[in-house]
Write an enzyme that holds these catalytic residues in place. Structure first.
Site, PDB file in Angstrom:
ATOM      1  N   SER A 126      50.620  16.529  11.194  1.00  0.00           N
ATOM      2  CA  SER A 126      51.815  16.270  10.399  1.00  0.00           C
ATOM      3  C   SER A 126      52.198  17.440   9.503  1.00  0.00           C
ATOM      4  O   SER A 126      53.359  17.561   9.103  1.00  0.00           O
ATOM      5  CB  SER A 126      51.624  15.011   9.550  1.00  0.00           C
TER       6      SER A 126
ATOM      7  N   ASP B 135      40.771  14.851  11.139  1.00  0.00           N
ATOM      8  CA  ASP B 135      39.373  14.624  11.525  1.00  0.00           C
ATOM      9  C   ASP B 135      38.529  14.282  10.304  1.00  0.00           C
ATOM     10  O   ASP B 135      37.650  13.419  10.362  1.00  0.00           O
ATOM     11  CB  ASP B 135      38.815  15.866  12.214  1.00  0.00           C
TER      12      ASP B 135
ATOM     13  N   HIS C 105      50.995  16.429   1.944  1.00  0.00           N
ATOM     14  CA  HIS C 105      51.886  17.165   2.834  1.00  0.00           C
ATOM     15  C   HIS C 105      52.683  18.208   2.047  1.00  0.00           C
ATOM     16  O   HIS C 105      52.870  18.085   0.834  1.00  0.00           O
ATOM     17  CB  HIS C 105      52.834  16.205   3.558  1.00  0.00           C
TER      18      HIS C 105
END
Length: 485
Positions: free
Chosen positions: A175, A287, A429
């Site tokens: 993302s 992850d 983000h």
């Protein structure tokens, strides 16, 4: 479309975790039963890529579902019944839950369209928040001299590749690379992909308005191809070769590499043998956020990543001639984000605990947090070691390891809190300013010799590297050795 070398060079005058996010056309959710709500939340917000390929891969593969199953089979993955107990230890599962994809695509496409319809309002809101880069006035020239920035003929070695020699640009990642939340006002915008603003694969407008790696390269080669231009999903044609997808993990590298290869081969604008291609890979954050804590053996977790990376790079090397790969390793989320989390607003803290439960929780003590940090350092070491292998340093193919994200941290305020101008509403983000900052750092690192690459991130244009008469080429591992000598 004319090939680039038919033009004149630019002159100075100018688990079952949801890989539907990933474009795998299936559902792969990971996590234990206690995290069902997290995975279900993703299920409602993501969609699989049904038409990511422009044409059938071969005569036996005729529709979207067949294409997905074909590539899954090539990756050694087979469909089975959904089972929570199997969604751990990195198991690759394709289940009957993929039947939800029609509903999911409608949800995700609706969110994208709403963001597109309200882009002007979102732009204004983020500008007031200081999350948009300051535009460069039209009278201000590009920071670099544009003399001799491309070769008269295509170079035969990647070690002699100039910025203007790059014909095609592509991006693989999660993302952060698909631009999620880059123009955000509320939580739903965090699952909206502002792909044209992505630091590695976005090409909306130009460098004056949105600093991205493709927008920089467009100055050197106006015929550059492959960047995304709009806020779209990877299934949309305007995504082009930015096929980054939210929730992508290391295990998805091989699959996404196969998707990229197929797209390149089927695109009539790309000359696979003649064009020089630049691919940026940035994977690993998910992850650690949602997967590693569901491994019984953390050593296997790291070994799996090394295998994933090796398989993907070997696949790319065998199938994509004239390819240069930017490999960005993960940031150490403990030093860059975790230690500052208590100083951000409650919304950020709530979101982090929800979508990054393997790291952000009051249940974890200092020993656990230190263990995560150590694992991240080992992951970074794996990335650097694999990137520098001799098999990935040839005339036709090279990988560049970029260290600027290793201990990256955005600027802090005087009270020690994160400067939220660089981050979206979830404090994770990138905002558009954050995307521009990452693009500037990546560009600089591409021109800096190995061993002299920057290890930090600064405000856009605060430091902007340029090709020079003594160092006109993109800095690979091999030509960096010549600089040192």
């Amino acid at each position: 479309m004319a090939t680039r070398y038919e033009r004149t060079c630019v002159q100075p005058s100018i688990s079952d975790r949801l890989t539907s996010f990933l474009g795998l056309n299936n559902l792969l959710c990971s996590g234990k039963r206690s995290f069902m709500s997290i995975n279900f939340f993703y299920c409602l917000l993501v969609v699989t890529i049904e038409e990511i390929f422009l044409r059938p891969i071969n005569a036996d593969v005729t529709d979207a579902e067949d294409k997905a199953l074909y590539f899954l089979k090539m990756s050694g993955i087979h469909r089975q019944t959904f089972n929570w107990d199997k969604a751990k230890n990195g198991e690759l599962l394709v289940t009957n839950l993929e039947n939800m994809r029609d509903a999911l695509v409608n949800v995700r496409a609706t969110l994208q369209q709403q963001a597109a319809d309200n882009k002007r309002r979102l732009q204004s809101y983020n500008w007031k928040q200081g999350k948009i880069q300051k535009p460069v006035e039209g009278g201000t020239p590009f920071p670099c001299n544009l003399t001799n920035v491309c070769s008269t003929d295509p170079p035969t070695s990647v070690d002699r590749l100039r910025p203007g020699d790059i014909d095609v640009v592509a991006a693989i990642g999660d993302s952060l690379s698909s631009g999620n939340g880059a123009l955000s006002q509320h939580i739903l915008h965090l699952v909206t992909e502002f792909r044209g603003l992505s630091f590695s694969g976005g090409g909306a407008a130009n460098w004056r308005k949105y600093l991205t790696l493709p927008n920089i390269l467009k100055v050197f080669n106006p015929n550059l191809y492959g960047y995304a231009t709009d806020s779209r999903l990877a299934i949309d044609k305007s995504a082009y070769l930015n096929i980054a997808e939210p929730i992508m993990m290391s295990r998805d590298l091989e699959y996404q590499s196969r998707v990229l290869i197929a797209r390149m081969r089927q695109d009539p604008h790309i000359d696979m043998e003649r064009h020089w291609k630049l691919l940026t890979i940035f994977v690993g954050n998910n992850d650690f956020c949602t997967d590693f804590c569901h491994y019984d053996n953390k050593t296997i977790f790291l070994r799996n990543h090394e295998k994933d990376l090796l398989n993907a790079l070997r696949l790319l090397k065998e199938n994509v001639p004239r390819l240069l790969v930017n490999l960005l390793t993960i940031p150490n989320l403990i030093s860059s984000l975790h230690n500052h989390l208590k100083k951000v607003n409650w919304m950020c803290q709530t979101i982090q605990r929800f979508v990054c439960h393997c790291i952000f929780s009051d249940r974890y003590d200092n020993n656990y947090i230190q263990m995560i940090s150590n694992l991240m350092q080992q992951w970074q070491d794996i990335d650097q070691r694999v990137a520098n292998l001799a098999e990935f340093q040839t005339d036709n193919f090279a990988v560049i390891f970029h260290p600027f994200v290793v201990n990256a941290s955005f600027p802090l305020l005087s009270n020690g809190a994160l400067d939220m101008r660089y981050l979206s509403n979830d404090c994770f983000h990138f905002s558009q300013l954050g995307q521009a900052t990452a693009a500037n750092a990546l560009w600089n690192s591409m021109l800096q010799p190995d061993g002299q690459k920057q290890v930090d991130m600064n405000e856009p244009f605060n430091r902007f590297e340029c090709p020079s008469m003594t160092r006109p080429f993109i800095a690979t591992l091999r030509n960096s050795a010549k600089v040192k000598s």
